[in-house]
Design a protein around this motif. Structure first.
Motif, PDB file in Angstrom:
ATOM      1  N   GLN A  41      44.946 123.101   2.773  1.00 50.55           N
ATOM      2  CA  GLN A  41      44.869 121.840   2.052  1.00 50.55           C
ATOM      3  C   GLN A  41      44.347 122.062   0.625  1.00 50.55           C
ATOM      4  O   GLN A  41      43.302 122.690   0.422  1.00 50.55           O
ATOM      5  CB  GLN A  41      43.935 120.864   2.775  1.00 50.55           C
ATOM      6  N   ILE A  43      42.606 120.325  -2.289  1.00 52.37           N
ATOM      7  CA  ILE A  43      41.746 119.154  -2.432  1.00 52.37           C
ATOM      8  C   ILE A  43      41.357 119.017  -3.899  1.00 52.37           C
ATOM      9  O   ILE A  43      40.617 119.850  -4.437  1.00 52.37           O
ATOM     10  CB  ILE A  43      40.492 119.286  -1.542  1.00 52.37           C
ATOM     11  N   TYR A  70      44.946 116.135  -1.161  1.00 55.02           N
ATOM     12  CA  TYR A  70      43.921 115.085  -1.124  1.00 55.02           C
ATOM     13  C   TYR A  70      43.372 114.820  -2.521  1.00 55.02           C
ATOM     14  O   TYR A  70      43.169 115.753  -3.303  1.00 55.02           O
ATOM     15  CB  TYR A  70      42.749 115.490  -0.222  1.00 55.02           C
ATOM     16  N   GLU A  72      39.994 113.802  -4.042  1.00 54.33           N
ATOM     17  CA  GLU A  72      38.609 113.832  -3.572  1.00 54.33           C
ATOM     18  C   GLU A  72      37.732 113.014  -4.510  1.00 54.33           C
ATOM     19  O   GLU A  72      37.794 113.179  -5.728  1.00 54.33           O
ATOM     20  CB  GLU A  72      38.124 115.290  -3.516  1.00 54.33           C
ATOM     21  N   ARG A 150      46.635 110.928   0.050  1.00 54.61           N
ATOM     22  CA  ARG A 150      45.543 111.005   1.007  1.00 54.61           C
ATOM     23  C   ARG A 150      44.235 111.121   0.221  1.00 54.61           C
ATOM     24  O   ARG A 150      44.211 111.698  -0.860  1.00 54.61           O
ATOM     25  CB  ARG A 150      45.720 112.188   1.960  1.00 54.61           C
ATOM     26  N   TYR A 151      43.181 110.587   0.809  1.00 52.73           N
ATOM     27  CA  TYR A 151      41.905 110.445   0.108  1.00 52.73           C
ATOM     28  C   TYR A 151      40.800 111.141   0.898  1.00 52.73           C
ATOM     29  O   TYR A 151      40.700 110.982   2.116  1.00 52.73           O
ATOM     30  CB  TYR A 151      41.567 108.968  -0.058  1.00 52.73           C
ATOM     31  N   TYR A 152      39.951 111.871   0.167  1.00 51.19           N
ATOM     32  CA  TYR A 152      38.861 112.653   0.760  1.00 51.19           C
ATOM     33  C   TYR A 152      37.584 112.086   0.149  1.00 51.19           C
ATOM     34  O   TYR A 152      37.178 112.472  -0.947  1.00 51.19           O
ATOM     35  CB  TYR A 152      39.073 114.119   0.366  1.00 51.19           C
TER      36      TYR A 152
END
Length: 311
Positions: A41, A43, A70, A72, A150-152
């Motif tokens: 991944q 990020i 992601y 972040e 997508r969110y971290y």
């Protein structure tokens, strides 16, 4: 083969195909997100924060455009209960404000310039478009990227942001970010993660850890909050205890120039069901070294560098 046998064979073949398709179709978006954690991944740490002011729309747009897995962000709460993306507990470093972010209303924070500091800090990357950049609310970020990212998200300094977990879960549910496999929640505070799970146990959690030498014995590494023993002493059982509530771990790799984890640490965590994401790696030689170790993901201010290495 008789006509009846042929029909039966074709029917069985079609049935098998339908059954396989149905099985594939039964993988929910949330299950798919968890499966994807078995792959590497990328990020984007506060967005592409090596190229634009951290946590700004410009930094997020770049990371998204480049295809980071992601986005972040650190989530904090304003004095009037709004959620904003901002790393520091105080305003001085990345804005023209001063004092604790939690003491201000959203309207007051929106008046701040959170972009000009970047031009001052990185004169070779000056961009007039950064001047006047606003602190972003979580809702603004979700409205911009929606289900396409997508969110971290970190519950930042929960002791300074009482109620941040409930407010965050409420927003995630309102924007349908959980069942669609769009979000990971990270925190150094185990209690904050467990609070998230009490509110919605479907949200995947990442336990953050930070290893550094003990003040009593600098040969011995300890973890900042004591959530695990140090890397030299950590056991399968310690990893399994984290895996009871978390789907992964985020850790530092270096403390003051000295490495604090190794490939064996990463392997042991993964064998106990915990992908390992390392923060924050910006140099390509370090990225490559950690990729060779089999790390599960990297936080980076330069997602473009990392994507190029992993293509």
């Amino acid at each position: 083969m008789s006509h009846s046998s042929l029909f039966t064979a074709v029917s069985l073949g079609l049935f098998a195909g339908v059954t396989a398709s149905a099985a594939l179709a039964e993988t929910s978006p949330l299950e798919q997100q968890l499966k994807d954690l078995d792959s590497f991944q990328v990020i984007a740490h506060r967005g592409a924060s090596g190229h634009a002011p951290e946590s700004s729309m410009a930094a997020l747009e770049l990371a998204h455009e480049w295809g980071a897995d992601y986005l972040e962000l650190d989530i904090q709460m304003t004095s009037d209960g709004e959620l904003v993306a901002f790393h520091d507990d105080t305003l001085e470093r990345t804005s023209n404000g001063e004092g604790h972010i939690n003491d201000y209303t959203l309207a007051e924070l929106k008046d701040l310039d959170t972009g000009s500091w970047f031009n001052d800090a990185y004169p070779d990357q000056v961009d007039d478009a950064f001047v006047g950049a606003e602190i972003l609310t979580l809702e603004e970020i979700f409205n911009r990227f929606g289900q396409d990212a997508r969110y971290y998200l970190e519950t930042k300094s929960p002791q300074l942001n009482p109620g941040v977990e409930a407010a965050l879960v409420k927003r995630l549910e309102a924007f349908d970010m959980i069942d669609t496999g769009r979000v990971l929640i990270q925190s150094f505070a185990q209690e904050s993660l467990l609070t998230i799970h009490e509110l919605n146990d479907k949200i995947p959690l990442i336990q953050l850890v930070w290893y550094y030498p003990s003040e009593e014995d600098d040969e011995r590494l300890v973890e900042w909050t004591g959530v695990t023993p140090g890397p030299q002493e950590i056991t399968d059982e310690d990893f399994q205890a984290v895996a009871e509530y978390a789907v992964g771990m985020g850790t530092n790799f270096i403390y003051e120039g000295e490495e604090v984890i190794d490939a064996a640490f990463i392997q042991k965590a993964q064998e106990n069901g915990l992908p390992v994401h390392i923060y924050t790696i910006n140099e390509t030689d370090e990225m490559q070294r950690l990729l060779d170790w089999g790390v599960s993901g990297l936080f980076t201010d330069y997602p473009d560098r990392l994507i190029k290495l992993t293509e």
